[in-house]
Scaffold this motif. Structure first.
Motif, PDB file in Angstrom:
ATOM      1  N   ILE A   1       0.863  -1.190   0.000  1.00  0.00           N
ATOM      2  CA  ILE A   1       0.000   0.000   0.000  1.00  0.00           C
ATOM      3  C   ILE A   1       0.892   1.231   0.000  1.00  0.00           C
ATOM      4  N   ARG A   2       0.844   1.981  -1.089  1.00  0.00           N
ATOM      5  CA  ARG A   2       1.629   3.213  -1.217  1.00  0.00           C
ATOM      6  C   ARG A   2       0.735   4.330  -1.756  1.00  0.00           C
TER       7      ARG A   2
ATOM      8  N   LEU B   1       3.004   0.905   3.518  1.00  0.00           N
ATOM      9  CA  LEU B   1       2.329  -0.022   4.416  1.00  0.00           C
ATOM     10  C   LEU B   1       2.287  -1.385   3.738  1.00  0.00           C
TER      11      LEU B   1
ATOM     12  N   TRP C   1      -1.154  -4.047   9.605  1.00  0.00           N
ATOM     13  CA  TRP C   1      -0.285  -3.445   8.605  1.00  0.00           C
ATOM     14  C   TRP C   1       1.084  -3.163   9.200  1.00  0.00           C
TER      15      TRP C   1
ATOM     16  N   ARG D   1      -3.178   4.726   0.373  1.00  0.00           N
ATOM     17  CA  ARG D   1      -3.243   4.973   1.817  1.00  0.00           C
ATOM     18  C   ARG D   1      -4.466   5.824   2.171  1.00  0.00           C
TER      19      ARG D   1
ATOM     20  N   TYR E   1       3.890  -0.654   9.059  1.00  0.00           N
ATOM     21  CA  TYR E   1       4.250   0.689   8.617  1.00  0.00           C
ATOM     22  C   TYR E   1       5.771   0.734   8.519  1.00  0.00           C
TER      23      TYR E   1
ATOM     24  N   PRO F   1      -3.303   6.344   8.121  1.00  0.00           N
ATOM     25  CA  PRO F   1      -2.496   5.545   7.183  1.00  0.00           C
ATOM     26  C   PRO F   1      -1.364   6.332   6.528  1.00  0.00           C
ATOM     27  N   LEU F   2      -1.290   7.635   6.780  1.00  0.00           N
ATOM     28  CA  LEU F   2      -0.241   8.463   6.185  1.00  0.00           C
ATOM     29  C   LEU F   2       0.980   8.586   7.090  1.00  0.00           C
TER      30      LEU F   2
ATOM     31  N   GLU G   1       5.150   6.112   4.448  1.00  0.00           N
ATOM     32  CA  GLU G   1       4.980   6.132   2.998  1.00  0.00           C
ATOM     33  C   GLU G   1       4.677   4.740   2.438  1.00  0.00           C
TER      34      GLU G   1
END
Length: 277
Positions: free
Chosen positions: A143-144, A178, A246, A148, A248, A172-173, A176
């Motif tokens: 996830i990029r 996840l 997730w 996100r 990170y 989610p930010l 960069e």
């Protein structure tokens, strides 16, 4: 050496532990990743020179001379694990043990991330995780970028959160990159679902360690909304699959390296996790 004497912590052991903790902190001091272990491993170990003949393990000949007595007499076992034999393990010189001992969850990450090719190699390595029947019951989802924001929207939908125009869920930010970890159980009568979930979690933790050893910071996040319908739809999960959170991922901030250099937080006493039958 008697077991009674072996349970006492000798002064040289305390000194060696203190030196080891100081050396462990060197992992982040100058931002090195792979080379740090080789450099530290080349340094003389404080426990090597301190070893004396009185602490040495009995020779094979000596052991064989007493083995017959041991076989003839069954003495009651110790109340707990026996630590009378000094350990030869050096968690600093061994890069695997060092990564395990120094790993920390990094909540605030710098924007640099590993590329997808690096992720592929690391995931390839962690596929050696203990896996009954070799079912490989897990997968990762990258996830990029804008994805996100989509994750934030799914979390808001799952939590019935209404935001003002222009506002977004910024959770989610916080990185960069996840990686969503999905447990994907396979049908096998000899491997229950809980065991496959444990395998998937093991793959996730091994990946954390691999990223840490490669110089990246990681924070494994989840929450009560992780497997709500809106979030599951976003990740295109099958009914049998479980989203386990997730990872990170990002660069370790320099301020954190400085904090680690001044940290005195010890690892927990291993005796609390050990016992005998």
């Amino acid at each position: 050496m008697s077991k009674k004497a072996g349970k006492k912590r000798r002064p040289r052991d305390v000194d060696a532990c203190d030196v080891t903790r100081d050396r462990v902190r060197a992992h982040f001091l100058d931002g090195q990743t792979g080379p740090w272990a080789r450099k530290l491993g080349a340094e003389p170990s404080p426990s090597t020179d301190a070893a004396s003949s009185s602490d040495a393990v009995p020779s094979t000949a000596a052991s064989s001379s007493t083995s017959s007595k041991t076989e003839m007499t069954v003495a009651p076992g110790p109340a707990g694990p026996d630590y009378s034999v000094p350990s030869s393990i050096d968690i600093v010189a061994d890069p695997v043990l060092h990564a395990i001992a120094t790993r920390r969850s990094i909540s605030k990450l710098d924007p640099q991330t590993p590329n997808d090719a690096d992720l592929r190699e690391l995931i390839h390595a962690v596929s050696s995780v203990a896996d009954h029947k070799g079912l490989k019951p897990w997968r990762f989802i990258i996830i990029r970028g804008h994805d996100r924001i989509r994750l934030g929207e799914a979390l808001d939908e799952a939590g019935n959160v209404q935001r003002k125009a222009g506002e977004i869920n910024e959770k989610p930010l916080r990185a960069e990159l996840l990686l969503a970890l999905v447990a994907s159980p396979q049908d096998n009568p000899k491997v229950p679902e809980w065991e496959q979930h444990a395998t998937a979690a093991g793959a996730g933790h091994l990946l954390e360690l691999a990223l840490w050893q490669a110089g990246w910071g990681v924070m494994w996040r989840s929450g009560n909304l992780t497997n709500e319908p809106a979030v599951r739809r976003l990740h295109r999960l099958k009914e049998s699959e479980l989203l386990m959170g997730w990872l990170y991922i990002g660069a370790v901030p320099e301020r954190y390296r400085q904090r680690l250099s001044n940290s005195t937080r010890p690892l927990p006493d291993p005796e609390q996790f050990l016992d005998t039958l």
